[in-house]
Write a protein that holds these residues in place. Structure first.
Motif, PDB file in Angstrom:
ATOM      1  N   UNK A  18       2.444  -6.440  -7.481  1.00  0.00           N
ATOM      2  CA  UNK A  18       3.507  -5.461  -7.274  1.00  0.00           C
ATOM      3  C   UNK A  18       3.210  -4.592  -6.060  1.00  0.00           C
ATOM      4  N   UNK A  19       1.989  -4.160  -5.933  1.00  0.00           N
ATOM      5  CA  UNK A  19       1.607  -3.311  -4.807  1.00  0.00           C
ATOM      6  C   UNK A  19       1.764  -4.050  -3.482  1.00  0.00           C
ATOM      7  N   UNK A  30      -5.592   1.591  -4.829  1.00  0.00           N
ATOM      8  CA  UNK A  30      -5.082   1.119  -6.106  1.00  0.00           C
ATOM      9  C   UNK A  30      -6.158   0.890  -7.154  1.00  0.00           C
ATOM     10  N   UNK A  31      -7.050  -0.007  -6.899  1.00  0.00           N
ATOM     11  CA  UNK A  31      -7.949  -0.522  -7.936  1.00  0.00           C
ATOM     12  C   UNK A  31      -8.927   0.519  -8.455  1.00  0.00           C
ATOM     13  N   UNK A  44      -4.233  -6.521 -14.171  1.00  0.00           N
ATOM     14  CA  UNK A  44      -4.664  -6.223 -12.806  1.00  0.00           C
ATOM     15  C   UNK A  44      -3.906  -7.086 -11.799  1.00  0.00           C
ATOM     16  N   UNK A  45      -3.749  -8.365 -12.113  1.00  0.00           N
ATOM     17  CA  UNK A  45      -3.025  -9.277 -11.230  1.00  0.00           C
ATOM     18  C   UNK A  45      -1.594  -8.817 -11.022  1.00  0.00           C
ATOM     19  N   UNK A  81       4.111  -2.193  -0.729  1.00  0.00           N
ATOM     20  CA  UNK A  81       3.301  -1.903   0.453  1.00  0.00           C
ATOM     21  C   UNK A  81       4.062  -2.194   1.734  1.00  0.00           C
ATOM     22  N   UNK A  82       4.121  -1.224   2.624  1.00  0.00           N
ATOM     23  CA  UNK A  82       4.820  -1.353   3.894  1.00  0.00           C
ATOM     24  C   UNK A  82       3.915  -2.035   4.917  1.00  0.00           C
ATOM     25  N   UNK A  83       4.515  -2.846   5.782  1.00  0.00           N
ATOM     26  CA  UNK A  83       3.750  -3.565   6.787  1.00  0.00           C
ATOM     27  C   UNK A  83       4.246  -3.211   8.178  1.00  0.00           C
ATOM     28  N   UNK A  84       3.341  -2.830   9.067  1.00  0.00           N
ATOM     29  CA  UNK A  84       3.720  -2.438  10.421  1.00  0.00           C
ATOM     30  C   UNK A  84       4.277  -3.612  11.222  1.00  0.00           C
TER      31      UNK A  84
END
Length: 66
Positions: A42-43, A24-25, A36-37, A48-51
């Motif tokens: 949002x990301x 991203x950054x 930026x915050x 963002x998917x988490x296992x």
């Protein structure tokens, strides 16, 4: 694991920040810190998917649990 100078203590956070910067950054230019915050929030929280939670975003997991 929480002893001073333990190399494994921060490994997960360092991995997270590396991924965040890589995905991203480093690909965007932010005019303000607020911009930026908002983009990082949002990301992390919405896309963002988490296992650990079945590859769902945190928002999707909360909606499924309700």
């Amino acid at each position: 694991m929480n002893r001073k100078a333990n190399g494994y203590d921060n490994a997960r956070m360092e991995s997270f920040f590396h991924t965040l910067k890589t995905e991203l950054v480093h690909h965007r230019h932010y005019a303000t810190g607020q911009e930026a915050t908002r983009d990082i929030f949002t990301c992390v929280e919405q896309t963002r998917r988490h296992s650990a939670i079945g590859y769902l975003s945190p928002i999707e997991m909360e909606l499924n649990a309700a």
